[in-house]
Design a protein around this motif. Sequence first.
Motif, PDB file in Angstrom:
ATOM      1  N   PRO A   1      -3.372   6.364  -4.072  1.00 29.67           N
ATOM      2  CA  PRO A   1      -2.392   5.416  -3.522  1.00 29.67           C
ATOM      3  C   PRO A   1      -3.033   4.052  -3.280  1.00 29.67           C
ATOM      4  CG  PRO A   1      -3.072   7.020  -1.852  1.00 29.67           C
ATOM      5  CD  PRO A   1      -3.625   7.495  -3.158  1.00 29.67           C
ATOM      6  N   LEU A   2      -2.403   3.002  -3.757  1.00 29.04           N
ATOM      7  CA  LEU A   2      -2.952   1.657  -3.642  1.00 29.04           C
ATOM      8  C   LEU A   2      -3.172   1.296  -2.176  1.00 29.04           C
ATOM      9  CD1 LEU A   2      -2.276  -1.347  -5.767  1.00 29.04           C
ATOM     10  CD2 LEU A   2      -1.933  -1.669  -3.319  1.00 29.04           C
ATOM     11  N   TYR A   3      -4.319   0.622  -1.898  1.00 26.77           N
ATOM     12  CA  TYR A   3      -4.669   0.233  -0.540  1.00 26.77           C
ATOM     13  C   TYR A   3      -4.240  -1.204  -0.253  1.00 26.77           C
ATOM     14  CZ  TYR A   3      -7.865   4.251   0.181  1.00 26.77           C
ATOM     15  OH  TYR A   3      -8.420   5.495   0.347  1.00 26.77           O
ATOM     16  N   LEU A   4      -3.855  -1.458   0.993  1.00 22.27           N
ATOM     17  CA  LEU A   4      -3.502  -2.802   1.434  1.00 22.27           C
ATOM     18  C   LEU A   4      -4.638  -3.796   1.193  1.00 22.27           C
ATOM     19  CD1 LEU A   4      -2.009  -5.018   3.080  1.00 22.27           C
ATOM     20  CD2 LEU A   4      -2.983  -3.960   5.155  1.00 22.27           C
TER      21      LEU A   4
ATOM     22  N   SER B   1       1.121  10.878   4.677  1.00 27.20           N
ATOM     23  CA  SER B   1       0.381  10.338   3.531  1.00 27.20           C
ATOM     24  C   SER B   1      -1.082  10.079   3.907  1.00 27.20           C
ATOM     25  CB  SER B   1       1.034   9.048   3.025  1.00 27.20           C
ATOM     26  OG  SER B   1       1.139   8.080   4.051  1.00 27.20           O
ATOM     27  N   ALA B   2      -1.345   9.741   5.171  1.00 22.39           N
ATOM     28  CA  ALA B   2      -2.725   9.547   5.618  1.00 22.39           C
ATOM     29  C   ALA B   2      -3.504  10.858   5.602  1.00 22.39           C
ATOM     30  CB  ALA B   2      -2.758   8.938   7.019  1.00 22.39           C
ATOM     31  N   GLU B   3      -2.849  11.928   6.029  1.00 22.81           N
ATOM     32  CA  GLU B   3      -3.506  13.236   6.016  1.00 22.81           C
ATOM     33  C   GLU B   3      -3.755  13.709   4.587  1.00 22.81           C
ATOM     34  OE1 GLU B   3      -5.247  16.852   6.817  1.00 22.81           O
ATOM     35  OE2 GLU B   3      -5.021  15.051   8.067  1.00 22.81           O
ATOM     36  N   GLU B   4      -2.834  13.444   3.713  1.00 23.42           N
ATOM     37  CA  GLU B   4      -3.038  13.784   2.304  1.00 23.42           C
ATOM     38  C   GLU B   4      -4.217  13.002   1.724  1.00 23.42           C
ATOM     39  OE1 GLU B   4      -0.605  13.599  -1.967  1.00 23.42           O
ATOM     40  OE2 GLU B   4       0.469  13.253  -0.071  1.00 23.42           O
TER      41      GLU B   4
ATOM     42  N   GLY C   1       0.798  -1.221   0.000  1.00 21.61           N
ATOM     43  CA  GLY C   1       0.000   0.000   0.000  1.00 21.61           C
ATOM     44  C   GLY C   1       0.825   1.261   0.000  1.00 21.61           C
ATOM     45  N   GLY C   2       0.163   2.359  -0.432  1.00 21.36           N
ATOM     46  CA  GLY C   2       0.856   3.636  -0.576  1.00 21.36           C
ATOM     47  C   GLY C   2       0.685   4.573   0.595  1.00 21.36           C
TER      48      GLY C   2
END
Length: 451
Positions: free
Chosen positions: A111-114, A34-37, A27-28
């Motif tokens: 962003p690709l998710y897990l 990156s979570a806030e973005e 994941g990205g």
Amino acid sequence: MVELTVKPVLAYSVYERREATSWRAWGGIADEESAEEERRRIKAELKNLEQRAGFPLKFLPVGMVKSYGDVDRLEKADVYLLYAAGGDEGLLIGVAYRGPTVVFLRHRSGPLYLWYEIIDARLIRRYNDRIGQVWLDYDDVVVDDYEELLRRLRALYALKNTLGARVVAVGGASGWGIGGKAVELARARWHLDIVEVSYAELAERIKKAMGDERCLEEAKRMAKEYLSEEGVRLETREEFVVNAFVLYLVFKQLLEEHEARIITVNECMTTIMPIAKTTACLALSLLNDEGYLALCESDFVAIPAAILLHYASGKPVFLADPTLPHDGIVTVAHCTAPRLMDGRSREPARILTHFESDYGAAPKVEFRKGQVVTVLIPDFEEKTWVGFRGKIAEAPFLPICRSQAEIEIEGDWRRLLRELRGFHWLIVYGDYLREVSYALKKVGMEFVEIG
């Protein structure tokens, strides 16, 4: 109409680099930045979705979840929209336990998710070869596609507004062919709040309206305005149309008094005519065009399906008598068709008598040739509905109920014959089969799609 409140939830994990070992999952999104973005991206996407939804939809602020305590602090909502970027399965299950949940996964939209990798085997099948839990189904998962997400939310909005809906039943509640059994099933399955209004009460209301000079003048004004519209042609007595507007005003008053959006009329072919000095056809058509759901025959076999389809589409619904499908085509007809079938512009109409009685005022709506329609067929048992996409081939003028359509059946019409159930059909402009299918699954019903 009650809005659907949706709580977006971003589930994620934060990782720290460690030498010579696996320290992060796919994941990205792997840190707070990156979570806030991603939170900001979700907020912007949902703002756009809310603006173009076409039904009352409210997104709450995006919740950030990386611990079980974060799940406990989530505010209540009708639906949880879970952006499964990361987090362990217990975290996702905790969100799903709170209420109906739709999972959004990213493959190419960001962003690709897990959980794009592991949602099937770990969360849906739970390490089995079949679905191993009750929280999520494959239909509850959307990858990248906001149009598909909107279909799920539209279905849940329709379901919310169908369950417990209040229906004013003039002349009592019934069901085509099975009478009171249909009423019992509609209450049991859909929890409908049915308010019965007797014909004695209706007669008093109509008598009062006919004796009210202001009401009569308003009915005459509205009738004149209606008949002067482009595309409307009068082919019955004008007094029948004026009386239909009086009846429309009486029905609208009943709806307002009972705080309802749905009305149906029992025994509308005989009982109402001597009371109203017209038929109910045009009055019900007018209410449908105003955004109410107005149906003849008090058929609680079909009424739940009409309510669900109305809210799923956001458009008027045509309740029709079907004929026998043959050679890929079927004729449908009734006398209470809406003119505002696409929700925006009125179809042309001839105002004739009601066919069987040759009395009153009934619209012959000229349905749009080539228009794609959804056809929904509810069953007598409230267990399995059937649906198909079709296309209006013609709006003929046969010696049957006035509003008529020849519908080309998309799919195997012979299979449709084998799957026929109930009696009345519901028709709406556009394709809403996926919304109906998704909603029915949520209440434990089956859906047979022909096509």
